[in-house]
Every structure is written in C-alpha cells, then in structure tokens.
Design a protein around this motif. Structure first.
Motif, PDB file in Angstrom:
ATOM      1  N   ILE A  14       0.194 -16.040   0.358  1.00 24.34           N
ATOM      2  CA  ILE A  14      -0.823 -15.606  -0.612  1.00 24.34           C
ATOM      3  C   ILE A  14      -1.370 -16.880  -1.230  1.00 24.34           C
ATOM      4  O   ILE A  14      -0.619 -17.643  -1.852  1.00 24.34           O
ATOM      5  CB  ILE A  14      -0.229 -14.700  -1.705  1.00 24.34           C
ATOM      6  CG1 ILE A  14       0.300 -13.395  -1.095  1.00 24.34           C
ATOM      7  CG2 ILE A  14      -1.282 -14.399  -2.779  1.00 24.34           C
ATOM      8  CD1 ILE A  14       0.862 -12.398  -2.096  1.00 24.34           C
ATOM      9  N   TRP A 246      -2.648 -12.570  -9.366  1.00 28.52           N
ATOM     10  CA  TRP A 246      -3.169 -11.272  -8.913  1.00 28.52           C
ATOM     11  C   TRP A 246      -2.917 -10.208  -9.970  1.00 28.52           C
ATOM     12  O   TRP A 246      -1.962 -10.299 -10.741  1.00 28.52           O
ATOM     13  CB  TRP A 246      -2.557 -10.857  -7.578  1.00 28.52           C
ATOM     14  CG  TRP A 246      -1.080 -10.655  -7.566  1.00 28.52           C
ATOM     15  CD1 TRP A 246      -0.395  -9.574  -8.040  1.00 28.52           C
ATOM     16  CD2 TRP A 246      -0.084 -11.536  -7.028  1.00 28.52           C
ATOM     17  NE1 TRP A 246       0.952  -9.730  -7.819  1.00 28.52           N
ATOM     18  CE2 TRP A 246       1.175 -10.935  -7.204  1.00 28.52           C
ATOM     19  CE3 TRP A 246      -0.139 -12.798  -6.402  1.00 28.52           C
ATOM     20  CZ2 TRP A 246       2.369 -11.530  -6.790  1.00 28.52           C
ATOM     21  CZ3 TRP A 246       1.048 -13.372  -5.986  1.00 28.52           C
ATOM     22  CH2 TRP A 246       2.286 -12.752  -6.183  1.00 28.52           C
ATOM     23  N   ALA A 279      -4.758 -11.867  -4.613  1.00 26.69           N
ATOM     24  CA  ALA A 279      -4.191 -10.676  -3.968  1.00 26.69           C
ATOM     25  C   ALA A 279      -4.416  -9.515  -4.923  1.00 26.69           C
ATOM     26  O   ALA A 279      -4.842  -9.714  -6.076  1.00 26.69           O
ATOM     27  CB  ALA A 279      -2.699 -10.843  -3.694  1.00 26.69           C
TER      28      ALA A 279
END
Ligand SMILES: Cc1cc2nc3c(=O)[nH]c(=O)nc-3n(C[C@H](O)[C@H](O)[C@H](O)COP(=O)(O)O)c2cc1C
Ligand code: SF4
Length: 416
Positions: A14, A246, A279
């Motif tokens: 990520i 995220w 993300a």
C-alpha cells in the motif's frame, strides 16, 4: 509457502509500505490500555501475539486523538500527547521484530464520545441530532444484569449537551488529527487509518442522517466528504509520502432509511483518493439503537457481507481496498484472485486464533481454532471490560495465562 491460499499469502503493497501477506488484524477497541490511554505491557502482549501469528499488519483500534476529549471507551487507547509516545514506540519495535507492520486507527468519537458525556463536555456534532421516533430495540435484548452493567455509567451522566461544530472547531479538529498522526509516525507507526465510520465524528459528517448543515460541509456528498478530505490532506502533508494514509468508511447503512448508500460510499472513496488516500478500508453501520445493527453492520455475522460493496467501491478506484466481515480464508483467497478486494482484515478470527496466518502458511488449515461468532468479545467492550474470547482463554490475558501442552493427552467430551 503453502500451495493453498496463494493469493491471500502473497506479499502486497500500500503506497510505499510492503506487506508480507494480505491478512491484516482489523482495528478493535480492546479496553486493554493502561490508565490515561497509555499503551502498556498488557496491550502490547495482546498485539504482539497476533504479529507472531503471522498477520502482515496490526491495527491499533479506536485510538483517541484528544484523550480524554472525544474518546469513546473506558481504557481507550490514545496518541493525543507526548506521554503516549513511549508505549506506542515499544509496541512498534516489538511488532517489527516479528515482521509485522503497525497501523493506528485515529478516532474522534463525536456523538458517541462516552468520556465527554460522563464529564459533561458538549459532544461535537455537524448538527443537533434529531430525536428519532424509533429509538430502537437494543435494550430489549439484554438480560437483567447485562442491562444493569450497560446502563451503570449513564447514572453518572448529567444532561447531554451538543456543540454544533463551527469553522474554528473544524480547523481545530483537522489539526488534532494531523498532530496525532505526526506523533504516531514519530513513535514508529507505519500507516495511519482515519476512523470515518461507525457513527463517530467524521462519519456523522458523511451521513445525511446526522449532517443537516447548509454550509460547505453539508448537502451533496462532495460537501459531506469535505471534512474527511481536508483531514486526509492535512495528515498526508504532515506524515509525508512514505506513510500510507487511508480512511475506514461505512460502505452502507443497514436497518435504517436515509443513511449512507453504496453509491455514497463509492463517491466518498473517489474523493478520498483524489485527496491523497492510499487505500480504502470498508466497513458498515446501521441504526444505532437496534441490536441487529451490531450483527449486520461492522461486526457482521453474515459471511462476506461487505464484499459486494467493496468490489463496487474498488471498481472506481486506482488504490487498494481492504475488506473485513466474516471472510473465511478460502473466500478471501478467491476474492483477491478475482480482483474484488486487495487485503482482508480479520478481527474475531484472530481473537480466536492469533496464529491463523502462520497455520495457513504451514499447511495446517485444520489446526485453526474457529471463531463461533458468539459476540462475547464485543459485549465486553459494551460492558466497559477488557476484551476476552469464548474459545481462547489467552486472548486479553497474554501476560498471565498460557496453556502448556499436556504430556498425557485425552479425548474429553463437554456435555451441556
Ligand atoms: C471486540 C471488537 C471491537 C471492535 N472495535 C472496533 C474499533 O475500535 N474500530 C473499528 O473500526 N471497528 C471495530 N470493530 C469491528 C471490526 O473492526 C470488524 O469490522 C468486525 O469485527 C468484522 O470483522 P471480522 O468478521 O473479521 O471480525 C470491533 C469488533 C470487535 C469484535
Ligand atoms: S468471543 Fe466469540 S465471537 Fe468473539 S472472537 Fe471469540 S468466538 Fe469469536
């Protein structure tokens, strides 16, 4: 590596963060922090066991950015002050030694900030909550002593007061998130999750049921998501490009009309990506007063309950999607292979058996101790008690309980 679970056990990434497999420990408030929000030995031992068990990433659950202000639970974890840094640093070092990464779920509980209610502080909210005709059936599901334990803190509460957030409050909140993220990264945390679901402050801006503002923060989804996007931008600017950030979003609201829809969530996810999110972690919520919300929403008892929404959200994005919700390893492997999601978060499965990822990798699928979805763990949090698990006596007691293997094994039938 096991020939099975090829996709689930394959490394992932990520942003700049590399991960040894696709299994994350989901954020779970555990009530295991020391006094004052400090990450102490007990909490560390609980997380470290899950890192030893092979999860790629451990997420600290519901970590307060302003403790005690805006915090939701008894024994809430916190990163709101310099005094919280040493405990988080010791945790990050210990997890890294076992090959896991550490994410921290930053939270302001807003309308459900129990510690604000108890102290008589006004609750931060986008708008004054509507007093609904349907207050739900939650209390009807409790046994007599459960009702007494659950409602005991309420006896100490005065009148609940609200603070409809002004432009200055919003600025202060964004700065609180950015400062908390900076402290976390200084303590060695690898990734920042922003809690934007489950009725907490950011989600109360996202939901049309709680946000009835007529300024730039209310109305169409671009406005309701503005606070989240401003927080993402401020946090990204503070932590720099190497630390992924995220949000955790409700992919939908169950058991209530007029709440967040999958279309809303997909739009919010796209706006979050444009604001710099690395993300999206999906979840779900529902009617706050209905018992079934907790077994349909975020701690669902319906297998794969959020996967269709995760896939729908992922279709509009160029960043990875993380999905929880009673997903068996075989299903997770299949969903990753099919491109419906990229990472799976496991909560209750890792309370029941912290070594699930390791056992899969070693070809011992049948040795995984299954969660029985009995809700003992989550009810502990509702009752302001430390987390425990009905099938794993060591969970939450990692420092004081170990089950040594007997030299004389027997078959035992438990009757009743
Ligand atoms: C004991 C417990 C505490 C939880 N606390 C949080 C929390 O602090 N923050 C959060 O976003 N979700 C929380 N959840 C929801 C989980 O993150 C997750 O969405 C849910 O357990 C479904 O995943 P699972 O089927 O793998 O357990 C909690 C769940 C449990 C069981
Ligand atoms: S207490 Fe029950 S629901 Fe929670 S993890 Fe253990 S077996 Fe699963």
């Amino acid at each position: 590596m096991s020939r099975h679970f090829r996709h689930l056990l394959s490394p992932g990434r990520i942003g700049a963060m590399e991960l040894r497999n696709r299994i994350f420990m989901t954020p779970m408030g555990s009530n295991l922090a020391d006094e004052d929000g400090i990450t102490g030995e007990r909490l560390r031992a609980y997380y470290v066991e899950r890192a030893k068990g092979g999860a790629a990433l451990i997420t600290m659950g519901s970590v307060s950015i302003g403790y005690p202000d805006g915090s939701g639970n008894w024994r809430n974890e916190a990163i709101s002050d310099e005094r919280h840094i040493p405990g988080v640093r010791a945790l990050a070092d210990a997890l890294h030694a076992h090959g896991a990464k550490l994410a921290i779920q930053l939270q302001h509980a807003g309308l459900v900030a129990m510690n604000d209610m108890l102290a008589g502080r006004p609750l931060w909210t986008p708008s004054i909550p509507l007093v609904g005709k349907d207050s739900g059936d939650m209390m009807e599901g409790f046994l007599e002593d459960e009702y007494r334990i659950f409602t005991a803190p309420m006896a100490a509460m005065g009148e609940i007061r609200f603070q409809v957030m002004t432009a200055d409050d919003i600025k202060a909140l964004i700065a609180m998130f950015a400062r908390a993220a900076e402290r976390a990264v200084r303590a060695g945390v690898d990734a920042i999750e922003l809690h934007a679901g489950h009725g907490y402050l950011i989600s109360s801006f996202l939901s049309p049921l709680s946000n009835r503002r007529d300024d730039d923060y209310g109305g169409p989804i671009e406005n309701r998501a503005r606070l989240l996007c401003e927080i993402i931008r401020a946090v990204k600017a503070t932590v720099g490009p190497d630390v992924p950030v995220w949000p955790r979003l409700d992919s939908q609201h169950f058991l209530i009309d007029g709440g967040i829809t999958v279309e809303d969530a997909a739009a919010t996810a796209r706006l979050a990506e444009a604001a710099g999110a690395d993300a999206i972690h999906v979840s779900a919520d529902g009617h706050p007063g209905r018992g079934a919300t907790y077994s349909t929403g975020h701690a669902t008892d319906i297998p794969n309950n959020f996967v269709a929404a995760a896939a729908r959200i992922k279709a509009g994005l160029g960043i990875p999607v993380i999905c929880p919700g009673r997903i068996e390893p075989e299903d997770a492997d299949r969903f990753i292979a099919a491109g419906k999601l990229d990472f799976v978060t496991m909560g209750r499965k890792l309370l029941a058996d912290p070594h699930l990822p390791r056992k899969l990798a070693e070809g011992q699928r049948e040795a995984v101790r299954p969660c029985i979805y009995c809700y003992t763990c989550i009810s502990q949090i509702f009752f302001s008690r430390p987390v425990k698990c009905a099938v794993n006596p060591e969970t939450g007691f990692e420092l004081e309980r170990t089950l040594p293997r007997t030299a004389a094994p027997k078959h035992v039938a438990v009757i009743g």
